[in-house]
Write an enzyme that holds these catalytic residues in place. Structure first.
Site, PDB file in Angstrom:
ATOM      1  N   GLY A   1       7.315  -3.420  -6.654  1.00  0.00           N
ATOM      2  CA  GLY A   1       6.303  -2.895  -7.485  1.00  0.00           C
ATOM      3  C   GLY A   1       6.068  -3.735  -8.573  1.00  0.00           C
ATOM      4  O   GLY A   1       5.907  -4.951  -8.630  1.00  0.00           O
TER       5      GLY A   1
ATOM      6  N   GLY B   1       8.289  -7.406  -9.198  1.00  0.00           N
ATOM      7  CA  GLY B   1       8.043  -8.423  -8.349  1.00  0.00           C
ATOM      8  C   GLY B   1       8.373  -8.283  -6.857  1.00  0.00           C
ATOM      9  O   GLY B   1       8.229  -7.295  -6.323  1.00  0.00           O
TER      10      GLY B   1
ATOM     11  N   ASP C   1      -1.280  -4.351  -0.370  1.00  0.00           N
ATOM     12  CA  ASP C   1      -1.947  -4.888   0.510  1.00  0.00           C
ATOM     13  C   ASP C   1      -2.803  -6.308  -0.010  1.00  0.00           C
ATOM     14  O   ASP C   1      -3.090  -7.028   0.770  1.00  0.00           O
ATOM     15  CB  ASP C   1      -3.356  -3.857   1.022  1.00  0.00           C
ATOM     16  CG  ASP C   1      -2.692  -2.493   1.516  1.00  0.00           C
ATOM     17  OD1 ASP C   1      -1.752  -2.565   2.112  1.00  0.00           O
ATOM     18  OD2 ASP C   1      -3.145  -1.583   0.688  1.00  0.00           O
TER      19      ASP C   1
HETATM   20  P1  AMP Z   1      -0.799   0.398  -1.035  1.00  0.00           P
HETATM   21  O1  AMP Z   1      -1.088   0.824  -2.391  1.00  0.00           O
HETATM   22  O2  AMP Z   1      -0.766  -0.889  -0.870  1.00  0.00           O
HETATM   23  O3  AMP Z   1       0.411   1.314  -0.443  1.00  0.00           O
HETATM   24  O4  AMP Z   1      -2.186   0.883  -0.071  1.00  0.00           O
HETATM   25  C1  AMP Z   1      -2.722   1.985  -0.359  1.00  0.00           C
HETATM   26  C2  AMP Z   1      -3.875   2.290   0.694  1.00  0.00           C
HETATM   27  O5  AMP Z   1      -3.330   2.531   1.830  1.00  0.00           O
HETATM   28  C3  AMP Z   1      -4.659   3.160   0.395  1.00  0.00           C
HETATM   29  O6  AMP Z   1      -6.241   2.802   0.047  1.00  0.00           O
HETATM   30  C4  AMP Z   1      -4.899   4.176   1.468  1.00  0.00           C
HETATM   31  O7  AMP Z   1      -6.250   4.535   1.915  1.00  0.00           O
HETATM   32  C5  AMP Z   1      -4.221   3.615   2.517  1.00  0.00           C
HETATM   33  N1  AMP Z   1      -3.413   4.719   3.180  1.00  0.00           N
HETATM   34  C6  AMP Z   1      -2.786   5.654   2.765  1.00  0.00           C
HETATM   35  N2  AMP Z   1      -2.035   6.454   3.560  1.00  0.00           N
HETATM   36  C7  AMP Z   1      -2.054   5.611   4.809  1.00  0.00           C
HETATM   37  C8  AMP Z   1      -1.801   5.715   5.959  1.00  0.00           C
HETATM   38  N3  AMP Z   1      -0.864   6.838   6.590  1.00  0.00           N
HETATM   39  N4  AMP Z   1      -2.239   4.923   7.030  1.00  0.00           N
HETATM   40  C9  AMP Z   1      -3.111   3.945   6.690  1.00  0.00           C
HETATM   41  N5  AMP Z   1      -3.512   3.695   5.548  1.00  0.00           N
HETATM   42  C10 AMP Z   1      -3.023   4.477   4.368  1.00  0.00           C
END
Ligand code: AMP
Length: 322
Positions: A204, A207, A236
């Protein structure tokens, strides 16, 4: 420049922070990844949306180097996710997840995607990740991401995919959940028994750590952001910076990426992850330029570099402290 294939969620997110709330904005792991990675190289997207998916978001993808031939539009509802952040924005609760058209989705890989050199299996059901991995046996580098939901509900399917990829990305909490190890180092070592070449632990706002199966280690500093608007998609976008950078360099003669390139890639990951937090959805990434990435890269070099030549004074070197 090599192209990058990504499979993962394309979603409509509703996000609440202690300071603001947005409803049904463009989200999903593959959306964040594609927007970030397409700053560096063309991205081939494999995903599904429902007929309710706003046209403006499709137009946005089309305006970038994001190929949509593998994006299916199906009768039904787009994936939806609802999350709420705590005051410590490293902590969030998932309030709702609706798979919608992902529930019975099977990827179809268009022939023009087959020569993608890099593969990112973004967060989605592990069985779907495996299907895409099966269809792309010739990729040069495969990177896997996941989340607590799949660790809890589809652990064996996830493990099967982990055994077949080169790099695993995990947050510190996910690593603890998966391995049961309190120590990040011990957890990473446990993952190497599955055959992974590298494990990257995302921390987070602190780092990221890069571990190699041969014992190599690198700690990448986080960019000190003064204001975090919304951390959704930071993981992502991190992956987008990582693979985006790697898509611009060639591996060594042994077919492996050089350690120094992997280190740079993790720093690019942190930089893209920091930018995405500055606004909701993909808004900050939408207007981000590589010149801004380069400026932040130099700032990180300056703030994390320290003198490598320090030695203890002669007298202290021989006498134990105390
Ligand atoms: P992150 O903050 O990098 O974990 O990614 C958050 C993103 O993951 C959000 O835009 C969600 O739409 C997506 N997300 C949340 N839960 C899931 C899931 N179970 N499967 C796939 N994508 C998800």
């Amino acid at each position: 420049m090599s192209s990058i294939l990504v499979v993962g969620s394309v979603a409509l997110d509703t996000v609440e922070t202690p300071f603001a709330r947005v409803e049904e904005v463009l989200g999903g792991a593959a959306s964040y990844f594609s927007t970030a990675a397409s700053l560096y190289s063309p991205v081939n997207l494999v995903a599904v949306v429902g007929t309710d998916f706003p046209q403006e978001y499709l137009e946005f993808f089309r305006s970038r180097a994001i190929n949509l031939s593998g994006l299916q539009v199906r009768q039904g509802r787009t994936f939806r996710w609802v999350g709420r952040y705590h005051l410590d924005m490293n902590v969030r609760d998932t309030l709702d997840t609706q798979l919608g058209v992902y529930a019975d989705f099977h990827a179809v890989i268009p022939p023009e995607y087959r020569d993608s050199a890099l593969l990112f299996l973004a967060n989605i059901q592990p069985d779907l990740q495996r299907e895409v991995l099966d269809a792309m046996p010739q990729v040069r580098l495969s990177v896997l991401d996941s989340m607590d939901l799949w660790i809890n509900t589809a652990r064996s399917q996830l493990t099967e995919v982990m055994r077949r990829v080169d790099i695993m990305l995990m947050s510190e909490e996910e690593l603890r959940l998966y391995t049961g190890c309190a120590s990040v180092v011990a957890g990473a070592r446990q993952l190497f028994s599955l055959g992974l070449k590298y494990v990257i632990v995302k921390q987070g706002s602190y780092g990221a750590l890069l571990f190699g199966h041969d014992g190599s280690y690198f700690s990448a500093p986080a960019y000190p952001l003064e204001e975090v608007v919304d951390p959704t998609g930071a993981g992502d976008a991190f992956a987008g910076g990582l693979l985006g950078y790697l898509s611009t360099v060639e591996p060594g003669p042994d077919g492996r990426y050089r350690w120094e390139d992997l280190k740079r890639a993790v720093v690019h990951g942190n930089i893209l992850g920091s930018f995405v937090c500055e606004d909701f959805s993909i808004r900050r990434l939408q207007r981000l330029t590589l010149a801004e990435v380069a400026a932040r890269y130099q700032e990180l070099v300056t703030c994390s570099h320290f003198d490598p030549n320090w030695l203890p004074p002669r007298s202290a070197a021989t006498a134990p402290a105390g």
